[in-house]
Design an enzyme around this catalytic site. Structure first.
Site, PDB file in Angstrom:
ATOM      1  N   GLN A  77      18.949  74.643  -6.083  1.00 55.01           N
ATOM      2  CA  GLN A  77      17.811  75.722  -5.596  1.00 55.01           C
ATOM      3  C   GLN A  77      17.946  76.547  -6.645  1.00 55.01           C
ATOM      4  O   GLN A  77      19.081  77.416  -7.008  1.00 55.01           O
ATOM      5  CB  GLN A  77      18.316  76.179  -3.930  1.00 55.01           C
ATOM      6  CG  GLN A  77      17.361  77.036  -3.682  1.00 55.01           C
ATOM      7  CD  GLN A  77      15.895  76.596  -3.459  1.00 55.01           C
ATOM      8  OE1 GLN A  77      15.480  75.452  -3.237  1.00 55.01           O
ATOM      9  NE2 GLN A  77      14.904  77.166  -3.519  1.00 55.01           N
ATOM     10  N   LYS A 127      14.058  72.627   3.922  1.00 58.49           N
ATOM     11  CA  LYS A 127      14.384  71.357   3.140  1.00 58.49           C
ATOM     12  C   LYS A 127      15.054  70.326   3.915  1.00 58.49           C
ATOM     13  O   LYS A 127      14.974  69.459   3.956  1.00 58.49           O
ATOM     14  CB  LYS A 127      14.686  71.635   1.674  1.00 58.49           C
ATOM     15  CG  LYS A 127      13.507  72.145   0.718  1.00 58.49           C
ATOM     16  CD  LYS A 127      14.137  72.548  -0.628  1.00 58.49           C
ATOM     17  CE  LYS A 127      13.014  73.381  -1.419  1.00 58.49           C
ATOM     18  NZ  LYS A 127      13.144  73.656  -2.602  1.00 58.49           N
ATOM     19  N   ASP A 153      13.700  67.444  -7.983  1.00 52.45           N
ATOM     20  CA  ASP A 153      12.668  68.180  -8.397  1.00 52.45           C
ATOM     21  C   ASP A 153      11.810  67.785  -9.482  1.00 52.45           C
ATOM     22  O   ASP A 153      10.800  68.642  -9.667  1.00 52.45           O
ATOM     23  CB  ASP A 153      13.374  69.569  -8.805  1.00 52.45           C
ATOM     24  CG  ASP A 153      13.683  70.500  -7.582  1.00 52.45           C
ATOM     25  OD1 ASP A 153      12.693  70.725  -6.878  1.00 52.45           O
ATOM     26  OD2 ASP A 153      14.714  70.921  -7.529  1.00 52.45           O
TER      27      ASP A 153
HETATM   28  N1  GUN Z   1      12.743  77.658  -6.313  1.00 46.55           N
HETATM   29  C1  GUN Z   1      11.483  77.761  -6.069  1.00 46.55           C
HETATM   30  N2  GUN Z   1      10.952  76.664  -5.958  1.00 46.55           N
HETATM   31  C2  GUN Z   1      11.872  75.636  -6.224  1.00 46.55           C
HETATM   32  C3  GUN Z   1      11.585  74.524  -6.363  1.00 46.55           C
HETATM   33  O1  GUN Z   1      10.537  73.697  -6.337  1.00 46.55           O
HETATM   34  N3  GUN Z   1      12.838  73.622  -6.582  1.00 46.55           N
HETATM   35  C4  GUN Z   1      14.092  74.563  -6.868  1.00 46.55           C
HETATM   36  N4  GUN Z   1      15.154  73.573  -7.028  1.00 46.55           N
HETATM   37  N5  GUN Z   1      14.080  75.824  -6.787  1.00 46.55           N
HETATM   38  C5  GUN Z   1      13.012  76.439  -6.537  1.00 46.55           C
END
Ligand code: GUN
Length: 295
Positions: free
Chosen positions: A97, A53, A120
């Protein structure tokens, strides 16, 4: 011929568009979008995602503000960091995350992120906005994985209205928002899950299957009728024997080889949904930045 949906390429196109847009925004405002990326602890998969990311964000011109906290960080300390980031003017998007360590209540943390900075799209206010069909999509912060799936579906150029869509999995991150997005496209939506009876039959009636259960190759070839579009959100690591040696292999929630024989179009794993999730995170951060300029 079955169409292979190339998530890598579609995501690259979206990132190229975002890069251009961010260049323009920089010229106009002298500023660029800022994304705070928060990781607590060292779950290996999370480290991989956070790295990917961060790299993608920087490539399109987003400034990443990295906060990697130790596993023992308390809920209160994490809340204090989120509060600080909520106020920080160079932060337009906040990504915490998941999963968080067990001693931290995830929902409390997600609720504490300012809805305008919710990269998100997990905050209850944004979840609510998504469910109200009259809202204008362009400014909404929508969960990244399902939005990426929708972009891939729309890219096929088929009319989604009236299609039977089956979403397998009812998570807040994928299943539920995916169902909302498909409903907005006027699909007839079924959310299937671990208690669903006759899942095979339910799938056999689907024009669109979105599999997001986290069970390796659960959706079998004969669950997919001729002409169905199959979107595979699963990323499962399994052990396979190659020349007598145990090797790790990534597979989705769909038996790709068999399902591809019947599907009209299908996403591979890897190279399908994964890259779209990241591209949509960058899109949300850019939207949050543009929304902040209006205020
Ligand atoms: N963990 C797995 N998928 C995601 C996501 O799309 N966003 C976040 N913040 N954590 C995750």
């Amino acid at each position: 011929m079955t169409k292979l949906i190339n998530g890598k390429e579609i995501a690259q196109n979206l990132r190229n568009e975002l890069k251009k847009e961010i260049d323009n925004l920089r010229s106009k405002t002298g500023k660029v979008p800022g994304l705070a990326v928060v990781q607590v602890g060292n779950v290996a998969a999370s480290s991989v995602y956070v790295k990917a990311k961060t790299k993608s964000a920087e490539e399109v011109g987003i400034k990443v503000i990295d906060h990697h906290l130790k596993e023992e960080t308390s809920e209160k300390e994490l809340l204090q960091l989120v509060m600080k980031l909520n106020k920080q003017v160079n932060v337009n998007g906040i990504l915490v995350q998941l999963p968080l360590p067990n001693h931290i209540n995830e929902q409390i943390i997600l609720d504490s992120i300012h809805p305008d900075k919710d990269a998100d799209g997990f905050h209850p206010l944004n979840v609510g906005k998504l469910s109200i069909a009259s809202h204008n999509d362009e400014n909404l912060l929508i969960p990244c994985t399902p939005y990426g799936c929708l972009i891939m579906l729309k890219g096929l150029g088929i009319n989604l209205a009236g299609k039977n869509a089956v979403v397998i999995g009812r998570s807040n991150i994928v299943g539920k928002p995916m169902a909302q997005l498909l409903l907005k496209e006027s699909c007839t939506v079924i959310i299937a899950h671990s208690k669903t009876q006759n899942l095979q039959e339910v799938c056999q009636n689907a024009d669109i299957i979105v599999a997001a259960v986290g069970r390796p190759e659960m959706v079998k070839g004969n669950w997919v009728k001729n002409g169905t579009v199959v979107i595979d959100v699963g990323i499962n690591r399994i052990e396979v024997k190659i020349n007598g040696e145990n090797k790790n292999k990534l597979v989705g929630d769909v038996d790709f080889k068999e399902a591809a024989k019947n599907a009209f179009a299908i996403t591979p794993v890897p190279g399908g949904v994964g890259p779209m999730t990241i591209a949509c995170l960058l899109r949300n951060t850019t939207i949050a930045f543009k929304n902040a300029q209006k205020n």
